[in-house]
Design an enzyme around this catalytic site. Structure first.
Site, short mmCIF file in Angstrom:
data_model
loop_
_atom_site.label_atom_id
_atom_site.label_comp_id
_atom_site.label_asym_id
_atom_site.label_seq_id
_atom_site.Cartn_x
_atom_site.Cartn_y
_atom_site.Cartn_z
N VAL A 10 0.76 -1.13 0.08
CA VAL A 10 -0.05 -0.05 -0.12
C VAL A 10 0.78 1.26 -0.04
O VAL A 10 0.36 2.32 -0.43
CB VAL A 10 -0.90 -0.05 1.30
CG1 VAL A 10 -1.61 1.37 1.24
CG2 VAL A 10 -1.69 -1.45 1.44
N THR A 11 2.16 1.18 0.46
CA THR A 11 3.01 2.34 0.60
C THR A 11 3.34 3.02 -0.63
O THR A 11 3.22 2.15 -1.81
CB THR A 11 4.33 1.88 1.23
OG1 THR A 11 4.25 1.22 2.30
CG2 THR A 11 5.31 2.99 1.35
N HIS A 39 -0.82 4.38 -10.20
CA HIS A 39 -1.44 5.39 -9.02
C HIS A 39 -1.10 6.64 -8.79
O HIS A 39 -0.08 6.91 -8.32
CB HIS A 39 -1.34 4.52 -7.63
CG HIS A 39 -2.12 5.22 -6.44
ND1 HIS A 39 -3.58 5.28 -6.66
CD2 HIS A 39 -1.82 5.29 -5.30
CE1 HIS A 39 -4.08 5.87 -5.43
NE2 HIS A 39 -2.89 5.85 -4.56
N1 APR Z 1 9.06 -0.52 10.03
C1 APR Z 1 7.66 -0.50 10.71
N2 APR Z 1 6.89 0.64 10.49
C2 APR Z 1 7.50 1.72 9.99
C3 APR Z 1 8.76 1.70 9.27
C4 APR Z 1 9.48 0.51 9.30
N3 APR Z 1 10.83 0.71 8.97
N4 APR Z 1 9.11 2.71 8.91
C5 APR Z 1 7.75 3.75 9.34
N5 APR Z 1 7.07 2.96 9.68
C6 APR Z 1 5.73 3.41 10.26
C7 APR Z 1 5.57 4.69 10.92
O1 APR Z 1 6.14 4.65 12.21
C8 APR Z 1 4.38 5.20 10.81
O2 APR Z 1 3.41 4.80 12.06
O3 APR Z 1 4.76 3.65 9.15
C9 APR Z 1 3.79 4.37 9.69
C10 APR Z 1 3.11 5.13 8.49
O4 APR Z 1 1.92 5.76 8.98
P1 APR Z 1 1.56 7.20 8.64
O5 APR Z 1 2.70 8.18 8.49
O6 APR Z 1 0.27 7.65 9.23
O7 APR Z 1 0.97 6.94 7.18
P2 APR Z 1 -0.29 6.49 6.62
O8 APR Z 1 -1.12 7.62 6.28
O9 APR Z 1 -0.97 5.34 7.22
O10 APR Z 1 0.12 5.94 5.34
C11 APR Z 1 0.99 4.94 4.95
O11 APR Z 1 0.09 4.22 2.70
O12 APR Z 1 -1.57 5.21 1.45
C12 APR Z 1 0.00 5.27 1.53
O13 APR Z 1 0.70 7.30 0.97
C13 APR Z 1 0.61 6.45 2.11
O14 APR Z 1 2.81 5.55 1.65
C14 APR Z 1 1.75 6.07 2.68
C15 APR Z 1 1.13 4.63 3.43
#
Ligand code: APR
Length: 310
Positions: free
Chosen positions: A118-119, A175
């Protein structure tokens, strides 16, 4: 359902996905985040909604991937958002490394799991997860088109005063703003959009769909959409866990389909217990095919930029 789903990243998208999965009675949900306490706290909070909702299933959170052992599906939402002063390439590199790390760690615990990426940037991240996974491409795919199509359907529904249940829309391609809403293969009550909506109005609906993510970011100021994205993820999880053979727009690895090779890209795919069981090829108009190729070129540029950074 007696399935275990792990969600990597306990931010907005990940935590909301975990909540939806728990509330849909998946027997076990594991939530992982790198931030100490974040996944533990959110999972415990969701678990404590169980008695209120009458649910006896289980959710836990950790920084340690052991809790994800023997998952049926892994959903990757971990990453960072672009911050002021950060270039696109900086972001690409950081998220590429995050996706590589979490894919490997997750698959160490659950080698047979299906993986839904999803990222963002989604198509490139799906490609990266595939590369490091050593899995067959049908087992690893991305969520984008379900969300983009849901946005398109929402706007059509509002514009035409028609139930979302009578609209079937299809958005394919990368996307991003090059996504391709299919106008001849999207329908209101069985009639194509080109037959149903006059061109100027339709152009505006398409444009709003292509900017759907940005519209929400502009409102929120910090952060991006997560309610519709998490609902879209769960729709894909449901399809594979129930072996439902549902055709959904899916970011899939293409090997010549739609004239596109060696690229993750949004196309209709039948989802079942083996992940992607078939890629469906629609008959496209010349302009739709041209738009799709243009979108593929944009995705390929991001993938190339990513390869140059690694
Ligand atoms: N391992 C585990 N978790 C991680 C890591 C890692 N190496 N690096 C970052 N994270 C976590 C962060 O700590 C954070 O809690 O990923 C989470 C991302 O959450 P948000 O910043 O709230 O982002 P979010 O809105 O959930 O979106 C996540 O989905 O739709 C896509 O573009 C969006 O790429 C983004 C992803």
């Amino acid at each position: 359902m007696n399935k275990k789903i792990s969600v990597i990243g306990a931010g907005n998208v990940g935590a909301t996905t975990a909540q939806r999965l728990f509330e849909k009675s998946y027997s076990e949900v594991a939530l992982i985040d790198i931030a100490e306490g974040l996944a533990e706290g959110k999972a415990l909070d969701i678990l404590q909604s169980g008695p209120v909702l009458g649910l006896d299933n289980y959710i836990s959170g950790s920084t340690n991937y052991e809790i994800t052992k023997n998952s049926d599906v892994i959903v990757i939402t971990s990453g960072i958002a672009r911050k002021p002063g950060m270039s696109r390439d900086d972001l690409l590199k950081i998220n590429m490394n995050i996706v590589s790390e979490v894919t490997k760690k997750s698959l160490d615990q659950s080698p047979d799991a299906l993986v839904i990426v999803v990222t963002n940037p989604l198509d490139a991240m799906a490609m990266q997860a595939f590369k490091v996974s050593e899995k067959k491409p049908n087992k690893i795919f991305g969520m984008a088109g379900v969300l983009d199509s849901a946005r398109f359907t929402t706007f059509i529904s509002q514009s035409e005063n028609t139930s979302v249940n009578s609209i079937s829309s299809n958005v394919l391609g990368g996307h991003g703003d090059t996504m391709v809403p299919l106008l001849n293969n999207s329908f209101i009550g069985g009639k194509s959009l080109t037959e149903s909506i006059e061109p100027n109005k339709l152009d505006k609906l398409v444009e709003r769909t292509q900017n759907g993510g940005a519209e929400i970011v502009n409102y929120l100021k910090t952060g991006s959409a997560f309610y519709a994205p998490s609902a879209s993820i769960v729709k894909m999880v449901d399809a594979v866990c129930a072996d439902a053979k549902t055709v959904l727009p899916t970011t899939a690895y293409l090997q010549g389909e739609y004239g596109i090779n060696d690229l993750y890209f949004g196309v209709p795919a039948k989802l079942g217990k083996n992940g992607i069981e078939e890629i469906i090829e629609y008959e496209l108009s010349d302009s739709e095919q041209a738009d799709l190729i243009k979108s593929a070129e944009a995705v390929r540029e991001t993938v190339k930029a990513m390869e140059n950074l690694s």
